[in-house]
Design a protein around this motif. Structure first.
Motif, short mmCIF file in Angstrom:
data_model
loop_
_atom_site.label_atom_id
_atom_site.label_comp_id
_atom_site.label_asym_id
_atom_site.label_seq_id
_atom_site.Cartn_x
_atom_site.Cartn_y
_atom_site.Cartn_z
N ASP A 1 -6.95 -35.86 29.08
CA ASP A 1 -7.91 -34.78 29.32
C ASP A 1 -7.94 -34.35 30.79
N ILE A 2 -7.75 -35.30 31.72
CA ILE A 2 -7.86 -34.96 33.13
C ILE A 2 -6.90 -35.79 33.97
N TYR A 3 -6.29 -35.13 34.95
CA TYR A 3 -5.44 -35.79 35.95
C TYR A 3 -6.25 -35.83 37.24
N THR A 4 -6.54 -37.04 37.71
CA THR A 4 -7.31 -37.16 38.96
C THR A 4 -6.38 -37.53 40.11
N THR A 5 -5.98 -38.80 40.18
CA THR A 5 -5.02 -39.22 41.21
C THR A 5 -3.62 -39.38 40.62
N GLY A 6 -3.53 -39.41 39.31
CA GLY A 6 -2.23 -39.60 38.66
C GLY A 6 -1.88 -41.06 38.41
N THR A 7 -2.74 -41.98 38.80
CA THR A 7 -2.44 -43.41 38.67
C THR A 7 -2.26 -43.82 37.22
N THR A 8 -3.17 -43.38 36.35
CA THR A 8 -3.11 -43.77 34.94
C THR A 8 -1.85 -43.25 34.27
N VAL A 9 -1.58 -41.95 34.39
CA VAL A 9 -0.41 -41.38 33.72
C VAL A 9 0.89 -41.91 34.33
N ASP A 10 0.86 -42.27 35.61
CA ASP A 10 2.05 -42.83 36.25
C ASP A 10 2.37 -44.22 35.69
N HIS A 11 1.33 -45.02 35.47
CA HIS A 11 1.55 -46.35 34.89
C HIS A 11 2.04 -46.23 33.45
#
Length: 236
Positions: free
Chosen positions: A204-214
């Motif tokens: 739903d949201i990209y903040t720092t990208g940490t989650t999607v990067d992992h």
């Protein structure tokens, strides 16, 4: 057919998905004119890698964050900035059972997918931990991925990625703190071959990208050709 005819004669009183005002026939995406004017759509003036919005006077294609740190995902694109009334919309979607918003948000994400001429073999959703999903009742990223998969005709691998670490809420943490906490938070949950496949990862949201990067790291290590991230909103 009878119901459709009645709708033409007596149009249903459709409401704005943010403020609940009645919509006019020319209102877009389920927003009234006032709410629509508050939305910051992400266009060409953004980072080519993560879609971070640029000031129009900035003469660059990659933001400083992406220059400093290499990402595992190929590219991340978003529909709107996480700003103003969009914050209220996402809060309702995630925490107030407004699951019907998945269609409206999904349609805007599909428009970005097609505008950017993206391609994908498989769609996946960023998972949440089983405890959080049990408490909330649903995973908002799953609802978006399921709708987008159906509309685009691309296979959705539900449950391929699983979240094995129930991390604290990341909203107020720095990028360094997020990265430290998110280590080994995701694993492969299904025995399916994704080697040489292009993955579209939905959240739903990209903040720092940490989650999607992992998540992307786990998918690349499992053999994926590349991972493209598609989110509704982009933190600014």
């Amino acid at each position: 057919m009878w119901n459709a005819l009645l709708d033409l004669i007596y149009p249903p009183n459709i409401k704005c998905i943010i403020c609940n005002r009645s919509l006019k026939i020319n209102d877009k995406y389920g927003f009234c004119e006032e709410c629509y004017q508050d939305i910051r759509f992400i266009g060409e003036d953004c980072c080519d890698k993560c879609s971070k919005p640029f000031n129009k006077s900035v003469d660059m294609t990659i933001c400083q964050d992406c220059i400093k740190q290499e990402h595992f995902f190929h590219r991340a694109v978003s529909a709107v900035e996480y700003y103003g009334k969009i914050k209220k919309l996402i809060f309702s979607f995630k925490y107030h059972d407004a699951t019907y918003l998945a269609k409206y948000m999904g349609d805007m994400m599909i428009e970005v997918f097609q505008r950017e001429e993206l391609t994908a073999d498989i769609i996946m959703a960023v998972p949440i931990h089983s405890i959080r999903q049990r408490n909330r009742g649903y995973n908002q990223a799953h609802l978006l991925a399921k709708y987008i998969s159906k509309e685009l005709g691309i296979d959705y691998y539900k449950g391929y990625l699983i979240r094995v670490k129930n991390t604290e809420v990341l909203y107020n943490l720095t990028k360094y703190e997020r990265k430290k906490i998110m280590g080994k938070a995701f694993e492969i949950g299904l025995n399916k071959d994704i080697r040489y496949k292009e993955i579209l990862l939905i959240d739903d949201i990209y903040t720092t990208g940490t989650t999607v990067d992992h998540c992307s790291k786990v998918l690349i290590e499992a053999g994926a050709k590349e991972v493209t991230v598609l989110t509704f909103a982009r933190g600014i």
